[in-house]
Design an enzyme around this catalytic site. Structure first.
Site, mmCIF file in Angstrom:
data_model
loop_
_atom_site.group_PDB
_atom_site.id
_atom_site.type_symbol
_atom_site.label_atom_id
_atom_site.label_comp_id
_atom_site.label_asym_id
_atom_site.label_seq_id
_atom_site.Cartn_x
_atom_site.Cartn_y
_atom_site.Cartn_z
ATOM 1 N N GLU A 99 0.828 -1.204 0.000
ATOM 2 C CA GLU A 99 0.000 0.000 0.000
ATOM 3 C C GLU A 99 0.864 1.256 0.000
ATOM 4 O O GLU A 99 2.066 1.201 0.224
ATOM 5 C CB GLU A 99 -0.912 0.022 1.224
ATOM 6 C CG GLU A 99 -0.261 -0.369 2.549
ATOM 7 C CD GLU A 99 0.886 0.493 2.990
ATOM 8 O OE1 GLU A 99 0.779 1.741 2.878
ATOM 9 O OE2 GLU A 99 1.912 -0.043 3.442
ATOM 10 N N GLY A 109 6.682 0.346 3.508
ATOM 11 C CA GLY A 109 5.409 0.075 2.844
ATOM 12 C C GLY A 109 5.637 -0.172 1.366
ATOM 13 O O GLY A 109 6.658 -0.722 0.954
ATOM 14 N N GLU A 110 4.666 0.209 0.548
ATOM 15 C CA GLU A 110 4.647 0.058 -0.915
ATOM 16 C C GLU A 110 5.013 -1.350 -1.380
ATOM 17 O O GLU A 110 5.548 -1.536 -2.473
ATOM 18 C CB GLU A 110 5.511 1.126 -1.608
ATOM 19 C CG GLU A 110 6.980 1.139 -1.336
ATOM 20 C CD GLU A 110 7.699 2.360 -1.935
ATOM 21 O OE1 GLU A 110 8.758 2.164 -2.565
ATOM 22 O OE2 GLU A 110 7.218 3.485 -1.771
ATOM 23 N N GLY A 111 4.727 -2.358 -0.550
ATOM 24 C CA GLY A 111 4.950 -3.743 -0.957
ATOM 25 C C GLY A 111 6.386 -4.187 -0.924
ATOM 26 O O GLY A 111 6.708 -5.305 -1.365
#
Length: 340
Positions: A162, A304-306
């Site tokens: 996310e 974050g961001e996978g």
């Protein structure tokens, strides 16, 4: 809980989730036992391949089309000063993803992973959870449905991540609602807030819990009242992956909040999921323990961001390569174990 209302279909899908293919897992274990190494010498890597086969339903698992999905949303609670960065970063980071300039772009390129970003009305924040719901139940279900559609046909492993300024505050509120305890236990520094920022985050979580008191017994209502579009979409993607027999690797603190909602509805809902890593953010390790998930990596990350899930998917690719391409004792002409 009730079977009426907007969440009825979601509950029905959760109730219909398939289990693992134990025959496929046994076939993986049988091949593993014949490879040129002592039994168990690759440790958890061996179990990862069996897990992959069980949830793909394949005696010969694949990672031909692994996919990292990043869901991006914005949050009204940022008006409470809970983030070190302004809301403008949401749109700027989407542009950065598109230009290939983010960390997740480099990780996916390094490991040959597919990568998709989903803009969940990034310029329209959800409601400020300290004074009202994030969104109503119908909008929450629609967002979950959008996340379900994000799982592309042919995907054989999914990593969910996310991006959204303020979403560690939202995740902390979800955990506090699900598990209880003081808000300060669940709140971390997110994008790097100072002590005053931490105090504002704690105050926001406490205000949200107080405002929604009496409406937090149902995990799906917790999602609609305290969550965000990216968290609802990730929950939908995790559920759709299960229904399509696609194993899932979870990213960090915020992505795990989506998983925690499903787990609270049905503790078996995450059996097809692995924790990619344990985040440095907040009480992520506590959450993973509650979910029965042992992280693959512990790198002190909180991006974050996978990113953590994508790194773990690289590890999974290595585990599968060993299982698939290593010679058996017979093929290599190597003597097997002597028990004499």
């Amino acid at each position: 809980m009730t079977d009426a209302g907007p969440f009825a279909d979601i509950r029905g899908l959760i109730a219909s989730m398939p289990g693992p293919d134990r025959e496929a897992a046994s076939a993986v274990a049988e091949r593993e036992a014949r490879l040129t190494k002592p039994a168990g010498a690759l440790g958890r890597l061996e179990h990862l391949v069996a897990w992959l086969g069980a949830w793909q339903g394949k005696p010969s698992p694949t990672l031909d089309r692994p996919l990292v999905c990043v869901f991006a949303g914005s949050h009204g609670v940022t008006a409470r000063g809970v983030s070190a960065f302004p809301d403008a970063v949401n749109r700027q980071m989407l542009d950065n993803f598109a230009a290939g300039g983010a960390a997740i772009n480099q990780i996916c390129a390094a490991y040959g992973l597919g990568f998709k970003v989903f803009d969940l009305a990034i310029d329209l924040p959800t409601g400020d959870i300290t004074v009202g719901p994030a969104f109503d139940e119908k909008a929450c279900v629609a967002t979950m449905a959008f996340g379900m559609e994000a799982v592309a046909a042919g995907t054989d492993c999914l990593a969910v991540g996310e991006m959204g300024i303020g979403n560690t505050t939202v995740a902390a509120a979800i955990y506090a609602a699900l598990y209880g305890g003081e808000a300060r236990h669940w709140v971390g520094r997110g994008t790097g807030v100072d002590d005053a920022g931490i105090a504002r985050k704690i105050a926001a979580v406490e205000a949200a819990l107080a405002h929604h008191a009496g409406h937090l017994d149902d995990p799906l209502e917790i999602l609609s009242r305290l969550g965000g579009r990216e968290i609802a979409a990730m929950a939908g993607a995790i559920l759709a992956a299960r229904l399509q027999r696609v194993p899932v690797i979870l990213d960090g603190y915020v992505a795990t909040a989506a998983a925690a909602i499903l787990h609270a509805v049905d503790p078996a809902a995450l059996d097809h999921c692995l924790a990619g890593h344990v985040s440095a953010e907040g009480a992520h390790a506590d959450v993973l323990e509650r979910l029965g998930l042992v992280p693959l990596l512990a790198l002190g990350m909180r991006l974050g961001e996978g990113s953590g899930a994508a790194l773990a998917m690289g590890l999974l690719k290595a585990a599968l390569a060993c299982h698939r391409d290593m010679a058996t004792f017979e093929q290599a002409g190597v003597s097997g174990r002597s028990d004499a």
